[in-house]
Design a protein around this motif. Structure first.
Motif, PDB file in Angstrom:
ATOM      1  N   CYS A 164       0.698  -0.927  -0.054  1.00  9.32           N
ATOM      2  CA  CYS A 164       0.330   0.308  -0.410  1.00  9.32           C
ATOM      3  C   CYS A 164       0.792   1.179   0.292  1.00  9.32           C
ATOM      4  O   CYS A 164       1.701   1.671   0.606  1.00  9.32           O
ATOM      5  CB  CYS A 164      -1.035  -0.222   1.118  1.00  9.32           C
ATOM      6  N   GLY A 165       0.620   2.157  -0.450  1.00  6.96           N
ATOM      7  CA  GLY A 165       1.061   3.524  -0.570  1.00  6.96           C
ATOM      8  C   GLY A 165       0.090   4.480  -1.331  1.00  6.96           C
ATOM      9  O   GLY A 165      -0.579   4.142  -1.728  1.00  6.96           O
TER      10      GLY A 165
ATOM     11  N   GLU B 135       9.444   5.754   6.229  1.00  4.95           N
ATOM     12  CA  GLU B 135       9.503   3.888   6.614  1.00  4.95           C
ATOM     13  C   GLU B 135       8.570   3.181   5.571  1.00  4.95           C
ATOM     14  O   GLU B 135       7.288   4.035   4.832  1.00  4.95           O
ATOM     15  CB  GLU B 135       8.839   3.841   7.932  1.00  4.95           C
ATOM     16  N   VAL B 136       8.934   2.217   4.307  1.00  7.01           N
ATOM     17  CA  VAL B 136       7.764   1.382   3.704  1.00  7.01           C
ATOM     18  C   VAL B 136       6.716   0.747   4.513  1.00  7.01           C
ATOM     19  O   VAL B 136       7.191   0.866   5.586  1.00  7.01           O
ATOM     20  CB  VAL B 136       8.851   0.498   2.797  1.00  7.01           C
ATOM     21  N   ASN B 137       5.888   0.891   3.618  1.00  4.30           N
ATOM     22  CA  ASN B 137       4.170   0.874   4.293  1.00  4.30           C
ATOM     23  C   ASN B 137       4.790  -0.816   4.432  1.00  4.30           C
ATOM     24  O   ASN B 137       4.846  -1.437   4.003  1.00  4.30           O
ATOM     25  CB  ASN B 137       2.633   1.021   4.255  1.00  4.30           C
ATOM     26  N   GLN B 138       4.417  -1.262   5.294  1.00  2.00           N
ATOM     27  CA  GLN B 138       4.713  -2.823   6.169  1.00  2.00           C
ATOM     28  C   GLN B 138       3.837  -3.240   5.351  1.00  2.00           C
ATOM     29  O   GLN B 138       2.078  -2.909   4.912  1.00  2.00           O
ATOM     30  CB  GLN B 138       4.177  -3.326   7.321  1.00  2.00           C
ATOM     31  N   LYS B 139       3.698  -4.164   4.639  1.00  2.00           N
ATOM     32  CA  LYS B 139       2.214  -5.079   3.473  1.00  2.00           C
ATOM     33  C   LYS B 139       2.388  -5.968   4.388  1.00  2.00           C
ATOM     34  O   LYS B 139       2.090  -6.293   5.161  1.00  2.00           O
ATOM     35  CB  LYS B 139       3.037  -6.451   2.525  1.00  2.00           C
ATOM     36  N   MET B 140       0.042  -6.064   3.882  1.00  4.41           N
ATOM     37  CA  MET B 140      -0.441  -6.938   4.310  1.00  4.41           C
ATOM     38  C   MET B 140      -0.613  -8.095   4.031  1.00  4.41           C
ATOM     39  O   MET B 140      -0.802  -8.210   2.468  1.00  4.41           O
ATOM     40  CB  MET B 140      -1.627  -6.302   4.540  1.00  4.41           C
ATOM     41  N   MET B 141      -1.016  -9.317   4.722  1.00  5.04           N
ATOM     42  CA  MET B 141      -1.670 -10.044   4.133  1.00  5.04           C
ATOM     43  C   MET B 141      -2.910 -10.209   4.162  1.00  5.04           C
ATOM     44  O   MET B 141      -3.849  -9.345   4.442  1.00  5.04           O
ATOM     45  CB  MET B 141      -1.651 -11.404   5.262  1.00  5.04           C
ATOM     46  N   LYS B 142      -3.288 -10.792   2.262  1.00  7.46           N
ATOM     47  CA  LYS B 142      -4.690 -10.691   1.968  1.00  7.46           C
ATOM     48  C   LYS B 142      -5.605 -10.546   2.941  1.00  7.46           C
ATOM     49  O   LYS B 142      -6.753 -10.299   3.086  1.00  7.46           O
ATOM     50  CB  LYS B 142      -4.813 -11.634   0.512  1.00  7.46           C
ATOM     51  N   SER B 143      -5.428 -12.061   3.558  1.00 11.25           N
ATOM     52  CA  SER B 143      -6.521 -12.197   4.146  1.00 11.25           C
ATOM     53  C   SER B 143      -6.736 -11.720   5.204  1.00 11.25           C
ATOM     54  O   SER B 143      -7.646 -11.151   5.892  1.00 11.25           O
ATOM     55  CB  SER B 143      -5.858 -13.583   4.779  1.00 11.25           C
ATOM     56  N   THR B 144      -5.715 -10.919   6.194  1.00  6.86           N
ATOM     57  CA  THR B 144      -6.085  -9.844   7.185  1.00  6.86           C
ATOM     58  C   THR B 144      -6.782  -8.348   7.335  1.00  6.86           C
ATOM     59  O   THR B 144      -7.408  -8.064   7.481  1.00  6.86           O
ATOM     60  CB  THR B 144      -4.545  -9.675   7.372  1.00  6.86           C
TER      61      THR B 144
END
Ligand code: ADP
Ligand code: MG
Length: 464
Positions: free
Chosen positions: A257-258, A363-372
């Motif tokens: 996400c950005g 800081e780069v946004n943390q990637k999210m798991m699609k399920s989360t």
């Protein structure tokens, strides 16, 4: 702050743009006082004080003189920023300057004329927003991946937030109600803020952006002043949020996400000069509340004062992360070349020059798991359903307005207190680290001395 953090911090990027002479300025033969040297990244301002000519020279990260086109500014300064958004960073671009110097021209361009040309080509007048949207879609389509692009467009006027994208299909009365109704700014519980009820529009291609811009810009409140008939007395914030799907080698689906914030600030001029009177003056005062707080926040950051007054205005609350936070930030300061604007030009240059030393820690946004992400969205749906139910059935919590206000004030005071305590905690922690380092080096020094003493004693004994 540890050494690692210090290495990661980057300065806010500050660009300077000087527009060409306007027809009025040309007609009145206004002398030119601003000279740009794009290659040396310098701007010189010529003043005559007590019969003496004095030049002041300012250096910026990039300088765009009157002949620079929209495309030049975009290609040289904005493309890398949008690439970072696509990498998952949050980035903010501010336009700052006196009314009539080209903030809206730089950010939006002439959107009424700026319909997308043949084969998706942008018109030459298109500003940063349409160009950024085009770059985003071009890149995402090349990457051949699943993605979504959402935009929001809000206006901040007299410390009230209104939605520039509120839907039009509702009946006229309801529409006027809704358009006028300020939206509340709330803490999101994760250290940020959110604007409750702000319309998020999904965009699927670049040409949609022009109708959105037109719809939004038409709603932006403008009032006539001596300086500029279309002078805008409000701040506007256009945000683009991108979600991109990625697959890990293990087959897990991740969402990157950005977010890109594009801020067109209200004119920075002082109220007397723009001929504002009475009601308008109060308005200008309120506008200045956000602009003044922005200035104070910059001062606190540049001079490393412990307390940064983010909470004092809506603008700084909304953009908190862009000033000294985890966002990458760029300021485009705009000026006129003419002698009539000299005083304001100097103040803009001073302001922008000072902002160069603000440091952010992107800081780069943390990637999210699609399920989360899906789980979060289900949670959000449940929350909204509960709110709709409570509103419809009138089973929510009702408290008298003054008690609500009292509790709200208490909450704000506590939040301020926490902020100050966090700041002083950080200072204390830094002191402890410094002292620990000193202690360690003293210990080392004393060990060295003991060794030396021992050696001397051995020498001495053997000498005897
Ligand atoms: P602001 O938003 O700062 O009040 P505008 O963007 O409305 O200023 O610009 C005022 C006028 O100057 C507009 O007519 C705009 O088209 C023109 N203008 C501003 N910057 C430029 C530029 N770099 N090149 C050509 N025209 C410009
Ligand atoms: Mg404007």
């Amino acid at each position: 702050m540890s050494r690692v953090d210090k290495e990661k911090s980057v300065n806010v990027q500050v660009l300077l743009r000087c527009r060409p002479f306007s027809d009025d300025e040309l007609r009145s033969n206004a002398p030119q006082v601003v000279t740009c040297n794009d290659y040396q990244r310098e701007v010189a301002v010529t003043q005559t004080i007590a019969g003496k000519q004095i030049d002041r020279v300012f250096t910026f990260d990039k300088v765009f003189g009157p002949t620079a086109r929209q495309r030049d500014l975009y290609d040289q300064a904005i493309i890398p920023i949008v690439n970072e958004v696509l990498e998952g960073f949050n980035c903010t671009i501010f336009a700052y300057g006196q009314t009539g110097t080209g903030k809206t021209y730089t950010m939006e361009g002439e959107c009424r004329r700026a319909k997308s040309g043949p084969e998706g080509q942008l018109p030459s007048d298109a500003g940063v927003i349409p160009r950024a949207v085009k770059q985003i879609f071009d890149t995402l389509e090349r990457q051949n991946t699943e993605y979504s692009v959402k935009v929001t467009f809000l206006e901040l006027y007299n410390e009230e937030i209104t939605d520039l994208l509120a839907p039009e299909e509702i009946s006229k009365v309801a529409l006027e109600e809704r358009q006028k109704k300020p939206l509340p700014l709330m803490e999101d519980g994760k250290g940020g803020v959110l604007v409750r009820g702000l319309e998020e529009e999904i965009v699927t291609n670049c040409s949609e952006i022009f109708s959105l811009l037109e719809r939004g810009s038409a709603k932006r409140r403008t009032a006539e002043t001596l300086l500029n008939k279309q002078s805008s007395r409000s701040h506007s914030l256009f945000s683009i949020t991108i979600h991109i799907k990625e697959a890990t080698p293990e087959g897990e689906e991740l969402i990157k996400c950005g977010k890109l914030n594009l801020v067109d600030l209200a004119g920075s001029e002082n109220i007397c000069r723009s001929g504002a009177r009475e009601g308008r003056a109060r308005e200008a005062g309120e506008i200045n509340k956000s602009l003044l707080t922005l200035g104070r926040v910059i001062t606190a950051l540049v001079e490393h004062l412990g307390h940064v007054p983010y909470r004092d205005s809506k603008l700084t609350r909304l953009l908190r992360d862009s000033l000294g936070g985890r966002t990458k930030t760029c300021i485009i300061a705009t000026v006129s070349p003419s002698v009539h604007c000299l005083e304001e030009t100097l103040s803009t240059l001073d302001y922008a020059h000072r902002a160069k030393s603000i440091k952010n820690r992107p800081e780069v946004n943390q990637k999210m798991m699609k399920s989360t992400l899906i789980k979060d969205l289900y949670g959000e749906i449940d929350r909204l359903k509960a709110e709709v139910y409570a509103a419809r059935e009138k089973v929510g919590v009702y408290i008298p307005k003054d008690r609500y206000q009292m509790e709200e004030n208490e909450r704000k005071a506590m939040a301020d207190q926490i902020e100050q305590m966090t700041a002083s905690l950080e200072t204390n922690q830094k002191q402890i680290t410094d002292l620990q380092e000193k202690y360690d080096s003293e210990l080392q020094h004393s060990a060295d001395l003991s060794k030396k003493l021992e050696a001397t004693e051995v020498n001495y004994i053997s000498y005897l």
